[in-house]
Design a protein around this motif. Structure first.
Motif, mmCIF file in Angstrom:
data_model
loop_
_atom_site.group_PDB
_atom_site.id
_atom_site.type_symbol
_atom_site.label_atom_id
_atom_site.label_comp_id
_atom_site.label_asym_id
_atom_site.label_seq_id
_atom_site.Cartn_x
_atom_site.Cartn_y
_atom_site.Cartn_z
ATOM 1 N N GLU A 101 -6.173 -7.159 56.390
ATOM 2 C CA GLU A 101 -6.983 -8.268 55.857
ATOM 3 C C GLU A 101 -7.856 -8.936 56.923
ATOM 4 O O GLU A 101 -8.855 -9.548 56.618
ATOM 5 C CB GLU A 101 -6.056 -9.347 55.274
ATOM 6 C CG GLU A 101 -5.648 -9.136 53.847
ATOM 7 C CD GLU A 101 -6.839 -9.150 52.912
ATOM 8 O OE1 GLU A 101 -6.989 -8.145 52.193
ATOM 9 O OE2 GLU A 101 -7.626 -10.121 52.911
ATOM 10 N N ARG A 102 -7.445 -8.821 58.164
ATOM 11 C CA ARG A 102 -8.168 -9.528 59.228
ATOM 12 C C ARG A 102 -9.326 -8.725 59.802
ATOM 13 O O ARG A 102 -10.045 -9.195 60.688
ATOM 14 C CB ARG A 102 -7.209 -9.895 60.360
ATOM 15 C CG ARG A 102 -6.151 -10.889 59.940
ATOM 16 C CD ARG A 102 -5.765 -11.796 61.083
ATOM 17 N NE ARG A 102 -6.845 -12.655 61.495
ATOM 18 C CZ ARG A 102 -7.082 -13.875 61.026
ATOM 19 N NH1 ARG A 102 -6.315 -14.386 60.108
ATOM 20 N NH2 ARG A 102 -8.112 -14.589 61.482
ATOM 21 N N GLU A 103 -9.510 -7.486 59.331
ATOM 22 C CA GLU A 103 -10.497 -6.631 60.000
ATOM 23 C C GLU A 103 -11.927 -7.146 59.875
ATOM 24 O O GLU A 103 -12.715 -7.000 60.795
ATOM 25 C CB GLU A 103 -10.374 -5.164 59.537
ATOM 26 C CG GLU A 103 -10.635 -4.912 58.055
ATOM 27 C CD GLU A 103 -12.068 -4.542 57.740
ATOM 28 O OE1 GLU A 103 -12.795 -4.113 58.638
ATOM 29 O OE2 GLU A 103 -12.464 -4.711 56.563
ATOM 30 N N ALA A 108 -16.622 -9.072 62.689
ATOM 31 C CA ALA A 108 -17.753 -10.006 62.751
ATOM 32 C C ALA A 108 -17.748 -10.781 64.070
ATOM 33 O O ALA A 108 -18.803 -11.015 64.673
ATOM 34 C CB ALA A 108 -17.691 -10.969 61.571
ATOM 35 N N ALA A 109 -16.553 -11.151 64.559
ATOM 36 C CA ALA A 109 -16.472 -11.902 65.826
ATOM 37 C C ALA A 109 -17.004 -11.060 66.981
ATOM 38 O O ALA A 109 -17.756 -11.545 67.831
ATOM 39 C CB ALA A 109 -15.031 -12.328 66.092
ATOM 40 N N GLY A 110 -16.632 -9.792 67.019
ATOM 41 C CA GLY A 110 -17.063 -8.928 68.121
ATOM 42 C C GLY A 110 -18.552 -8.612 68.078
ATOM 43 O O GLY A 110 -19.248 -8.668 69.097
ATOM 44 N N ARG A 124 -18.446 -20.188 73.146
ATOM 45 C CA ARG A 124 -18.072 -20.343 71.733
ATOM 46 C C ARG A 124 -17.723 -18.978 71.111
ATOM 47 O O ARG A 124 -16.742 -18.822 70.405
ATOM 48 C CB ARG A 124 -19.243 -20.970 70.971
ATOM 49 C CG ARG A 124 -18.818 -21.873 69.842
ATOM 50 C CD ARG A 124 -20.007 -22.507 69.161
ATOM 51 N NE ARG A 124 -20.889 -23.212 70.087
ATOM 52 C CZ ARG A 124 -22.156 -23.534 69.818
ATOM 53 N NH1 ARG A 124 -22.691 -23.196 68.661
ATOM 54 N NH2 ARG A 124 -22.897 -24.189 70.691
ATOM 55 N N PHE A 125 -18.540 -17.978 71.427
ATOM 56 C CA PHE A 125 -18.281 -16.636 70.882
ATOM 57 C C PHE A 125 -16.997 -16.048 71.479
ATOM 58 O O PHE A 125 -16.218 -15.396 70.779
ATOM 59 C CB PHE A 125 -19.468 -15.707 71.153
ATOM 60 C CG PHE A 125 -20.600 -15.921 70.192
ATOM 61 C CD1 PHE A 125 -20.518 -15.452 68.884
ATOM 62 C CD2 PHE A 125 -21.745 -16.599 70.575
ATOM 63 C CE1 PHE A 125 -21.552 -15.660 67.988
ATOM 64 C CE2 PHE A 125 -22.779 -16.803 69.687
ATOM 65 C CZ PHE A 125 -22.692 -16.338 68.384
ATOM 66 N N SER A 126 -16.814 -16.302 72.769
ATOM 67 C CA SER A 126 -15.621 -15.778 73.429
ATOM 68 C C SER A 126 -14.367 -16.407 72.805
ATOM 69 O O SER A 126 -13.384 -15.719 72.511
ATOM 70 C CB SER A 126 -15.701 -16.103 74.924
ATOM 71 O OG SER A 126 -14.545 -15.684 75.560
ATOM 72 N N LEU A 130 -11.239 -14.581 70.933
ATOM 73 C CA LEU A 130 -9.847 -14.791 71.361
ATOM 74 C C LEU A 130 -8.987 -15.284 70.200
ATOM 75 O O LEU A 130 -7.822 -14.887 70.067
ATOM 76 C CB LEU A 130 -9.801 -15.782 72.528
ATOM 77 C CG LEU A 130 -10.322 -15.248 73.858
ATOM 78 C CD1 LEU A 130 -10.395 -16.373 74.896
ATOM 79 C CD2 LEU A 130 -9.451 -14.105 74.380
ATOM 80 N N ALA A 131 -9.560 -16.147 69.354
ATOM 81 C CA ALA A 131 -8.803 -16.655 68.202
ATOM 82 C C ALA A 131 -8.428 -15.500 67.267
ATOM 83 O O ALA A 131 -7.322 -15.466 66.708
ATOM 84 C CB ALA A 131 -9.624 -17.712 67.460
#
Ligand SMILES: N[C@@H](CCC(=O)N[C@@H](CS)C(=O)NCC(=O)O)C(=O)O
Length: 263
Positions: A101-103, A108-110, A124-126, A130-131
């Motif tokens: 479910e988290r994929e 999107a974060a990467g 902010r992106f980093s 990490l989150a």
């Protein structure tokens, strides 16, 4: 298998399918048609996909073509249940799904991090990346029966996430991003390392990802052209092994086509 797959060899969503087929010993029985997304799309493919451009796309003779990598994974798993890659037990598969479910958020974060062009937003992106890793770490700690993999071997969740772990080599290179030491990341670090080492998941390499994704690091995704350039880093010719490594400093350096070995 009576189907062919239209794909981009370096695309993570396409690699999921290659991994699954390799785990089932079916990789060589399927025709893979390579699509160059730096060129206008073949109208026949657009007809098959009902107008969308994202790949992979599975062409099945006599039936409407299928798209969306996770749909294709489900289809292949049900069509060829032996050997199972997803857990056959419904409860165990539900546990795998908690992670899968988290994929979307993880991907999107990467991708938004590598495409960011504003150094002031880097932190902010980093932090967002990490989150995502911490959330995966928590799921592994709280739900994974396995000590390294989610279960006892490279399986369903690993097939979904490993291509992202490989694409995110672009964060190591262009952002100097690494997982901090500590319990919040230790379980996911162990998992990621085991995923990266899986023999059935070696379709792409570090240098290949770094070279092809240079334009993503400059803010241009999906074969789009960076301003002032004439050739996308996503082209197949000249092929990546002959090209130099791009400059890692994406924020203040803009390499030319010639410096990237593209002309
Ligand atoms: N949700 C889709 C995403 C697929 C996707 O975004 N593929 C990208 C490559 S990584 C693509 O085909 N881009 C070319 C385009 O959209 O024209 C899936 O899981 O299959």
């Amino acid at each position: 298998m009576n189907a062919s797959i239209h794909h981009i060899p370096v695309c993570p969503f396409c690699q999921r399918l290659e991994i699954l087929l390799s785990l089932k010993g079916l990789r060589d029985q399927i025709t893979f048609n390579v699509v160059d997304i730096t060129k206008p799309r073949d109208p026949r493919l657009l007809e098959l996909s009902k107008g969308t451009t994202a790949l992979p796309l599975m062409e099945i003779p006599g039936r409407t073509a299928l798209k969306e990598s996770r749909v294709l994974l489900d289809y292949v798993e049900e069509l060829y249940p032996d050997p199972p890659v997803a857990r056959p037990d419904p409860y165990e598969h539900a546990l795998e799904s908690l992670l899968v479910e988290r994929e979307g958020g993880f991907g999107a974060a990467g991708y938004s991090f590598v495409m960011n062009q504003d150094p002031a937003k880097r932190e902010r992106f980093s932090e967002r990346m990490l989150a995502e890793y911490r959330a995966i770490n928590d799921i592994l700690v709280n739900y994974a029966p396995g000590k390294t993999f989610f279960f006892d071997r490279f399986g369903w969740a690993e097939t979904v996430f490993t291509p992202f772990f490989m694409r995110f080599w672009f964060l190591d290179y262009y952002e100097g991003f690494e997982l901090p030491e500590g319990a919040q990341y230790d379980r996911v670090r162990l998992w990621r390392e085991a995923c990266l080492a899986e023999p059935c998941a070696q379709q792409v390499q570090f240098d290949q990802i770094v070279k092809l994704y240079y334009d993503y690091a400059k803010g241009a995704g999906n074969g789009a052209l960076v301003e002032g350039r004439r050739v996308s880093s996503f082209v197949f010719e000249p092929d990546w092994p002959g090209r130099p490594m791009p400059p890692a400093d994406k924020y203040s350096v803009s390499a030319s086509d010639a410096e990237l070995g593209l002309v």
